[in-house]
Structures are given as C-alpha cells and as structure tokens.
Write a protein that holds these residues in place. Structure first.
Motif, PDB file in Angstrom:
ATOM      1  N   ALA A  56       0.834  -1.204   0.000  1.00 49.46           N
ATOM      2  CA  ALA A  56       0.000   0.000   0.000  1.00 49.46           C
ATOM      3  C   ALA A  56       0.871   1.256   0.000  1.00 49.46           C
ATOM      4  CB  ALA A  56      -0.938  -0.006   1.204  1.00 49.46           C
ATOM      5  N   THR A  57       1.945   1.234   0.765  1.00 48.91           N
ATOM      6  CA  THR A  57       2.867   2.363   0.793  1.00 48.91           C
ATOM      7  C   THR A  57       3.525   2.545  -0.573  1.00 48.91           C
ATOM      8  OG1 THR A  57       3.293   2.020   3.148  1.00 48.91           O
ATOM      9  CG2 THR A  57       4.931   3.295   1.916  1.00 48.91           C
ATOM     10  N   LEU A  58       4.012   1.458  -1.142  1.00 50.60           N
ATOM     11  CA  LEU A  58       4.664   1.500  -2.445  1.00 50.60           C
ATOM     12  C   LEU A  58       3.704   1.998  -3.522  1.00 50.60           C
ATOM     13  CD1 LEU A  58       7.080   0.867  -4.255  1.00 50.60           C
ATOM     14  CD2 LEU A  58       6.320  -1.530  -4.284  1.00 50.60           C
ATOM     15  N   HIS A  59       2.496   1.481  -3.500  1.00 50.57           N
ATOM     16  CA  HIS A  59       1.495   1.901  -4.487  1.00 50.57           C
ATOM     17  C   HIS A  59       1.150   3.386  -4.295  1.00 50.57           C
ATOM     18  CE1 HIS A  59      -1.433   0.934  -7.577  1.00 50.57           C
ATOM     19  NE2 HIS A  59      -2.252   1.766  -6.960  1.00 50.57           N
ATOM     20  N   GLY A  60       1.055   3.802  -3.061  1.00 53.33           N
ATOM     21  CA  GLY A  60       0.785   5.210  -2.776  1.00 53.33           C
ATOM     22  C   GLY A  60       1.897   6.112  -3.277  1.00 53.33           C
ATOM     23  N   ILE A  61       3.138   5.700  -3.086  1.00 54.61           N
ATOM     24  CA  ILE A  61       4.265   6.481  -3.592  1.00 54.61           C
ATOM     25  C   ILE A  61       4.180   6.579  -5.114  1.00 54.61           C
ATOM     26  CG2 ILE A  61       6.780   6.536  -3.894  1.00 54.61           C
ATOM     27  CD1 ILE A  61       6.966   5.160  -1.101  1.00 54.61           C
ATOM     28  N   ALA A  62       3.894   5.456  -5.761  1.00 57.14           N
ATOM     29  CA  ALA A  62       3.793   5.449  -7.227  1.00 57.14           C
ATOM     30  C   ALA A  62       2.679   6.381  -7.686  1.00 57.14           C
ATOM     31  CB  ALA A  62       3.542   4.024  -7.728  1.00 57.14           C
ATOM     32  N   GLN A  63       1.520   6.267  -7.068  1.00 64.40           N
ATOM     33  CA  GLN A  63       0.382   7.083  -7.500  1.00 64.40           C
ATOM     34  C   GLN A  63       0.618   8.566  -7.238  1.00 64.40           C
ATOM     35  OE1 GLN A  63      -2.451   5.548  -9.174  1.00 64.40           O
ATOM     36  NE2 GLN A  63      -2.306   7.667  -9.798  1.00 64.40           N
TER      37      GLN A  63
ATOM     38  N   LEU B  49       4.074  14.639  -4.995  1.00 66.63           N
ATOM     39  CA  LEU B  49       5.217  14.564  -4.085  1.00 66.63           C
ATOM     40  C   LEU B  49       5.948  15.903  -3.999  1.00 66.63           C
ATOM     41  CD1 LEU B  49       6.711  11.068  -4.973  1.00 66.63           C
ATOM     42  CD2 LEU B  49       5.202  11.677  -3.076  1.00 66.63           C
ATOM     43  N   GLU B  50       6.034  16.593  -5.118  1.00 71.35           N
ATOM     44  CA  GLU B  50       6.702  17.890  -5.129  1.00 71.35           C
ATOM     45  C   GLU B  50       5.915  18.938  -4.343  1.00 71.35           C
ATOM     46  OE1 GLU B  50       6.012  16.099  -7.960  1.00 71.35           O
ATOM     47  OE2 GLU B  50       8.019  15.291  -8.229  1.00 71.35           O
ATOM     48  N   VAL B  51       4.614  18.828  -4.353  1.00 75.13           N
ATOM     49  CA  VAL B  51       3.753  19.801  -3.680  1.00 75.13           C
ATOM     50  C   VAL B  51       3.955  19.772  -2.168  1.00 75.13           C
ATOM     51  CG1 VAL B  51       1.342  20.405  -3.207  1.00 75.13           C
ATOM     52  CG2 VAL B  51       2.030  19.794  -5.520  1.00 75.13           C
ATOM     53  N   VAL B  52       4.116  18.587  -1.611  1.00 74.39           N
ATOM     54  CA  VAL B  52       4.248  18.472  -0.153  1.00 74.39           C
ATOM     55  C   VAL B  52       5.698  18.448   0.315  1.00 74.39           C
ATOM     56  CG1 VAL B  52       1.998  17.391   0.188  1.00 74.39           C
ATOM     57  CG2 VAL B  52       3.993  15.957  -0.248  1.00 74.39           C
ATOM     58  N   ASP B  53       6.629  18.637  -0.626  1.00 81.09           N
ATOM     59  CA  ASP B  53       8.051  18.733  -0.295  1.00 81.09           C
ATOM     60  C   ASP B  53       8.528  17.555   0.556  1.00 81.09           C
ATOM     61  OD1 ASP B  53      10.525  19.958  -0.524  1.00 81.09           O
ATOM     62  OD2 ASP B  53      10.298  21.020   1.378  1.00 81.09           O
TER      63      ASP B  53
ATOM     64  N   GLY C 100      10.237  14.947  -0.803  1.00 79.92           N
ATOM     65  CA  GLY C 100      11.299  14.256  -1.524  1.00 79.92           C
ATOM     66  C   GLY C 100      10.748  13.573  -2.753  1.00 79.92           C
ATOM     67  N   ASP C 101      11.641  12.987  -3.514  1.00 84.70           N
ATOM     68  CA  ASP C 101      11.189  12.299  -4.714  1.00 84.70           C
ATOM     69  C   ASP C 101      10.757  10.876  -4.365  1.00 84.70           C
ATOM     70  OD1 ASP C 101      13.542  10.897  -4.336  1.00 84.70           O
ATOM     71  OD2 ASP C 101      14.534  11.706  -6.104  1.00 84.70           O
ATOM     72  N   ALA C 102      10.281  10.159  -5.366  1.00 87.27           N
ATOM     73  CA  ALA C 102       9.763   8.813  -5.130  1.00 87.27           C
ATOM     74  C   ALA C 102      10.838   7.882  -4.577  1.00 87.27           C
ATOM     75  CB  ALA C 102       9.174   8.255  -6.424  1.00 87.27           C
ATOM     76  N   ASP C 103      12.057   7.994  -5.084  1.00 87.44           N
ATOM     77  CA  ASP C 103      13.107   7.101  -4.604  1.00 87.44           C
ATOM     78  C   ASP C 103      13.466   7.377  -3.143  1.00 87.44           C
ATOM     79  OD1 ASP C 103      14.888   4.894  -5.600  1.00 87.44           O
ATOM     80  OD2 ASP C 103      16.383   6.237  -4.729  1.00 87.44           O
ATOM     81  N   THR C 104      13.469   8.638  -2.747  1.00 86.32           N
ATOM     82  CA  THR C 104      13.738   8.986  -1.348  1.00 86.32           C
ATOM     83  C   THR C 104      12.675   8.377  -0.436  1.00 86.32           C
ATOM     84  OG1 THR C 104      14.794  11.051  -2.015  1.00 86.32           O
ATOM     85  CG2 THR C 104      14.015  10.915   0.273  1.00 86.32           C
ATOM     86  N   LEU C 105      11.424   8.489  -0.850  1.00 86.15           N
ATOM     87  CA  LEU C 105      10.337   7.907  -0.056  1.00 86.15           C
ATOM     88  C   LEU C 105      10.405   6.387  -0.050  1.00 86.15           C
ATOM     89  CD1 LEU C 105       7.339  10.201  -0.993  1.00 86.15           C
ATOM     90  CD2 LEU C 105       8.679  10.190   1.106  1.00 86.15           C
TER      91      LEU C 105
END
Length: 180
Positions: A144-151, A158-162, A164-169
């Motif tokens: 669920a976390t991984l899918h959320g990061i992807a979506q 991700l940029e809006v909430v500052d 980090g990028d997907a890989d950092t998360l």
C-alpha cells in the motif's frame, strides 16, 4: 479464428491504453482499431468491463515478467528496494496500464482472473520481507505504501508536499519495513 479476434481486441486495447490512457478505452474505439464492427467485441466480452479486465491482465503479465527478471540477493533491504524501483518504473513507463490494473470495479468482479494474477505478485512481497509475525499484514502495508508512492508520483503530488522524490520515499519505506 475466434481466438484471433479476441486477441486482436485485447491487443487493440493494450495499444490504446499505452497511447492515450484509460479514458480512451471505449468499446467502439477498441473495435475500430481491431478492424471490426463496434458490436463484434460483445461476442467475446459480454461487457465493457470484461474487455478492460482482459487488457488489464496483460498489465499483470508484463509486471510479473519484469519481477521474474529481478535479481534476488537474499538481503531483504536490497531486494525490496530493487522491487520497489521496478514497481515505480512500471507505474511511470506504463502509466495507463498501471491505472487500469488497479481499478476497483475490475478487481472486485474478478474478471479475467485478475485477483489470481495479482496474488503471485503479493506473494513475492511476503517472501522478501523478513519472516516475522504478521508477515501478510506487513507485506500488505508495504505494498500500500509502495502503491501510494507510485500514485502520488504520477499525480505530481510529491513535489507539492516537499517530501522528496519517489526514490527517497521508497528508501524510507524500505528502512521502516525491514528495520527492527
């Protein structure tokens, strides 16, 4: 010959979702691309949802093929990070298919055996996480976390909430799920 037409319809849907996304997946457009009348798909797919599920099944096959090529090293941290990066890359490079694969109305109805197609993918997560009590729930939470990061990455959120990028998360998520 009937299987050939069925395959052509699915292939037309796969091409259409790759080029234009899920909103373009009308029965009429899929039939047009397959070179048949707009009523022809109904002979093989009783509903539009059945045809979409057949197209989505191709997505599961493609994702599974990528995961099957994944080198496993026996190190949960390294292996989960590699799997996560593969999943994020699939979401980015096959965005329309990724969105189609997880549409609730397709999974809920289990057309084309989508639940069965997705279970082996989930099983890989269970195998990669350290063997601890609640492995299935922990694997579900990680997915669920991984899918959320992807979506969120696909939406540009991700940029809006500052955060980090997907890989950092992804790295932070792997640390959280593999750590003690």
């Amino acid at each position: 010959m009937p299987d050939d037409l069925r395959s052509r319809l699915v292939a037309a849907g796969v091409g259409l979702v790759a080029e234009q996304g899920t909103a373009a997946l009308s029965l009429r457009e899929i039939a047009r691309r397959a070179g048949v009348s707009h009523g022809a798909p109904r002979r093989y797919f009783p509903t539009h949802r059945d045809l979409l599920a057949a197209v989505a099944r191709i997505g599961y096959e493609r994702l599974s093929a990528r995961i099957d090529r994944l080198d496993r090293h026996g190190d949960p941290h390294r292996d989960l990070l590699a799997l996560g990066r593969l999943y994020l890359d699939f979401a980015r490079t096959e965005r329309g298919m990724f969105e189609l694969m997880f549409r609730h109305e397709l999974l809920r109805g289990n057309q084309e055996g989508l639940r069965a197609a997705s279970k082996p993918l989930f099983g890989i997560l269970v195998d990669l996480l350290p063997d601890r009590p609640g492995a299935a729930a922990r694997s579900g939470a990680f997915w669920a976390t991984l899918h959320g990061i992807a979506q969120l990455s696909l939406w540009g959120s991700l940029e809006v909430v500052d955060s980090g990028d997907a890989d950092t998360l992804l790295c932070a998520a792997v640390d959280a799920y593999v750590g003690d």
